[in-house]
Motif scaffolding. Structure first.
Motif, PDB file in Angstrom:
ATOM      1  N   SER A 120      54.229  39.527  42.918  1.00 20.51           N
ATOM      2  CA  SER A 120      55.344  39.881  42.041  1.00 20.51           C
ATOM      3  C   SER A 120      54.810  40.413  40.721  1.00 20.51           C
ATOM      4  O   SER A 120      54.045  39.731  40.042  1.00 20.51           O
ATOM      5  CB  SER A 120      56.226  38.664  41.765  1.00 20.51           C
ATOM      6  OG  SER A 120      57.144  38.963  40.724  1.00 20.51           O
ATOM      7  N   PRO A 121      55.223  41.611  40.316  1.00 24.14           N
ATOM      8  CA  PRO A 121      54.764  42.151  39.040  1.00 24.14           C
ATOM      9  C   PRO A 121      55.459  41.517  37.833  1.00 24.14           C
ATOM     10  O   PRO A 121      55.284  41.970  36.708  1.00 24.14           O
ATOM     11  CB  PRO A 121      55.110  43.634  39.141  1.00 24.14           C
ATOM     12  CG  PRO A 121      56.263  43.684  40.076  1.00 24.14           C
ATOM     13  CD  PRO A 121      56.053  42.555  41.055  1.00 24.14           C
ATOM     14  N   GLN A 175      50.553  43.746  31.311  1.00 19.77           N
ATOM     15  CA  GLN A 175      50.682  45.068  31.915  1.00 19.77           C
ATOM     16  C   GLN A 175      50.476  46.059  30.778  1.00 19.77           C
ATOM     17  O   GLN A 175      51.363  46.276  29.970  1.00 19.77           O
ATOM     18  CB  GLN A 175      52.051  45.225  32.572  1.00 19.77           C
ATOM     19  CG  GLN A 175      52.228  44.288  33.758  1.00 19.77           C
ATOM     20  CD  GLN A 175      53.620  44.338  34.338  1.00 19.77           C
ATOM     21  OE1 GLN A 175      54.566  43.809  33.760  1.00 19.77           O
ATOM     22  NE2 GLN A 175      53.751  44.978  35.491  1.00 19.77           N
ATOM     23  N   ALA A 176      49.269  46.631  30.730  1.00 22.77           N
ATOM     24  CA  ALA A 176      48.914  47.477  29.595  1.00 22.77           C
ATOM     25  C   ALA A 176      48.087  48.664  30.057  1.00 22.77           C
ATOM     26  O   ALA A 176      47.293  48.561  30.986  1.00 22.77           O
ATOM     27  CB  ALA A 176      48.124  46.671  28.576  1.00 22.77           C
ATOM     28  N   SER A 177      48.298  49.781  29.373  1.00 20.41           N
ATOM     29  CA  SER A 177      47.515  50.981  29.620  1.00 20.41           C
ATOM     30  C   SER A 177      47.105  51.557  28.271  1.00 20.41           C
ATOM     31  O   SER A 177      47.929  51.692  27.368  1.00 20.41           O
ATOM     32  CB  SER A 177      48.345  52.007  30.403  1.00 20.41           C
ATOM     33  OG  SER A 177      47.587  53.158  30.645  1.00 20.41           O
ATOM     34  N   MET A 187      45.312  47.224  32.612  1.00 16.34           N
ATOM     35  CA  MET A 187      45.495  45.902  33.213  1.00 16.34           C
ATOM     36  C   MET A 187      46.897  45.901  33.796  1.00 16.34           C
ATOM     37  O   MET A 187      47.861  46.110  33.068  1.00 16.34           O
ATOM     38  CB  MET A 187      45.421  44.788  32.166  1.00 16.34           C
ATOM     39  CG  MET A 187      44.119  44.645  31.447  1.00 16.34           C
ATOM     40  SD  MET A 187      44.117  43.216  30.319  1.00 16.34           S
ATOM     41  CE  MET A 187      45.280  43.753  29.058  1.00 16.34           C
ATOM     42  N   ASP A 188      47.003  45.681  35.122  1.00 14.39           N
ATOM     43  CA  ASP A 188      48.331  45.731  35.721  1.00 14.39           C
ATOM     44  C   ASP A 188      48.281  45.238  37.160  1.00 14.39           C
ATOM     45  O   ASP A 188      47.217  45.157  37.776  1.00 14.39           O
ATOM     46  CB  ASP A 188      48.892  47.153  35.696  1.00 14.39           C
ATOM     47  CG  ASP A 188      50.405  47.197  35.687  1.00 14.39           C
ATOM     48  OD1 ASP A 188      51.061  46.158  35.941  1.00 14.39           O
ATOM     49  OD2 ASP A 188      50.953  48.279  35.416  1.00 14.39           O
ATOM     50  N   VAL A 226      47.538  42.796  44.116  1.00 18.54           N
ATOM     51  CA  VAL A 226      46.365  42.333  43.368  1.00 18.54           C
ATOM     52  C   VAL A 226      46.631  42.552  41.887  1.00 18.54           C
ATOM     53  O   VAL A 226      47.558  43.265  41.510  1.00 18.54           O
ATOM     54  CB  VAL A 226      45.055  43.074  43.773  1.00 18.54           C
ATOM     55  CG1 VAL A 226      44.742  42.861  45.232  1.00 18.54           C
ATOM     56  CG2 VAL A 226      45.115  44.543  43.432  1.00 18.54           C
ATOM     57  N   TYR A 227      45.820  41.924  41.052  1.00 20.33           N
ATOM     58  CA  TYR A 227      45.858  42.218  39.626  1.00 20.33           C
ATOM     59  C   TYR A 227      44.608  43.035  39.348  1.00 20.33           C
ATOM     60  O   TYR A 227      43.501  42.609  39.648  1.00 20.33           O
ATOM     61  CB  TYR A 227      45.876  40.932  38.792  1.00 20.33           C
ATOM     62  CG  TYR A 227      46.103  41.206  37.329  1.00 20.33           C
ATOM     63  CD1 TYR A 227      47.361  41.579  36.873  1.00 20.33           C
ATOM     64  CD2 TYR A 227      45.073  41.120  36.409  1.00 20.33           C
ATOM     65  CE1 TYR A 227      47.575  41.845  35.530  1.00 20.33           C
ATOM     66  CE2 TYR A 227      45.275  41.375  35.068  1.00 20.33           C
ATOM     67  CZ  TYR A 227      46.537  41.747  34.631  1.00 20.33           C
ATOM     68  OH  TYR A 227      46.754  42.020  33.307  1.00 20.33           O
ATOM     69  N   ARG A 228      44.785  44.205  38.790  1.00 21.21           N
ATOM     70  CA  ARG A 228      43.706  45.180  38.686  1.00 21.21           C
ATOM     71  C   ARG A 228      43.356  45.484  37.236  1.00 21.21           C
ATOM     72  O   ARG A 228      44.237  45.689  36.407  1.00 21.21           O
ATOM     73  CB  ARG A 228      44.143  46.461  39.393  1.00 21.21           C
ATOM     74  CG  ARG A 228      43.105  47.530  39.444  1.00 21.21           C
ATOM     75  CD  ARG A 228      43.601  48.661  40.338  1.00 21.21           C
ATOM     76  NE  ARG A 228      42.693  49.771  40.285  1.00 21.21           N
ATOM     77  CZ  ARG A 228      43.057  51.032  40.155  1.00 21.21           C
ATOM     78  NH1 ARG A 228      44.339  51.342  40.060  1.00 21.21           N
ATOM     79  NH2 ARG A 228      42.182  51.981  40.111  1.00 21.21           N
TER      80      ARG A 228
END
Length: 197
Positions: A36-37, A43-45, A51-52, A57-59
């Protein structure tokens, strides 16, 4: 990837005042398979990377050289004695990278437990922009690390002032670290001289 945070705290009552119930030792405090997101991770770009959540998976993507990203799940939770575990894998980029766990995160201070895809590990403390290795002068080679694109299971026990790092079930480091006593647990990834991890 599956992240698990377990606790080693006693619960109880002190005198006639009821204290908040503490989880029993071994209680899973947080478990996430990243399906689940909306489970609270950053959650950052940015130009330095991403990071998201990404397909279960968390990547982390670390574009900038000599840069780290770390993430903890929201809302903020303060833990003292914890075990943090994760399965991690490198999907692309240089083998000279960093991936691992953090505990006792308070602002920009935390303990870290990292491996690289070329077979090295380290335990240390970050205080803002400065990082110091604990119990070693440089990252150390370990035959317990599966190099390249393989999956590695990492575990960090932060119990009292003792930090213990396990790689694929094998203890590789145990150090005394009395400075940070509580904070959040989470994940870290970084790059050395070459970005793109």
């Amino acid at each position: 990837l599956l992240l698990t945070l377990a606790c080693a705290l006693p619960g109880g009552i002190s005198g006639s005042t009821v204290e908040p119930t503490m989880p029993a030792s071994g209680t899973v405090l947080l478990q996430d398979d990243f399906s689940s997101p909306f489970s609270g991770w950053d959650q950052a770009s940015a130009p330095q990377g991403v990071m998201d959540y990404d397909g279960g998976v968390y990547r982390f993507v670390v574009n900038a050289p000599d840069f780290n990203f770390w993430s903890t799940p929201g809302p903020v939770r303060q833990y003292t004695d914890t075990r943090v575990e994760v399965d991690t894998a490198t999907l692309a980029g240089p083998d000279a990278n960093r991936a691992g766990l953090v505990c006792r995160v308070t602002g920009e201070q935390f303990y870290f437990f990292v491996i690289s895809s070329d077979g090295y590990f380290a335990v240390g403390r970050t205080n803002g922009a400065q990082s110091t290795l604990l119990g070693q002068d440089q990252m150390a080679l370990s035959a317990n690390i599966r190099t390249g694109l393989a999956v590695n299971h990492l575990r960090a026990d932060c119990i009292g002032s003792t930090l213990t790092f396990f790689i694929n079930g094998f203890p590789v480091s145990q150090v005394n670290a009395p400075v940070l006593t509580s904070g959040e647990g989470g994940l870290l990834a970084g790059a050395f001289d070459e970005g793109g991890a």
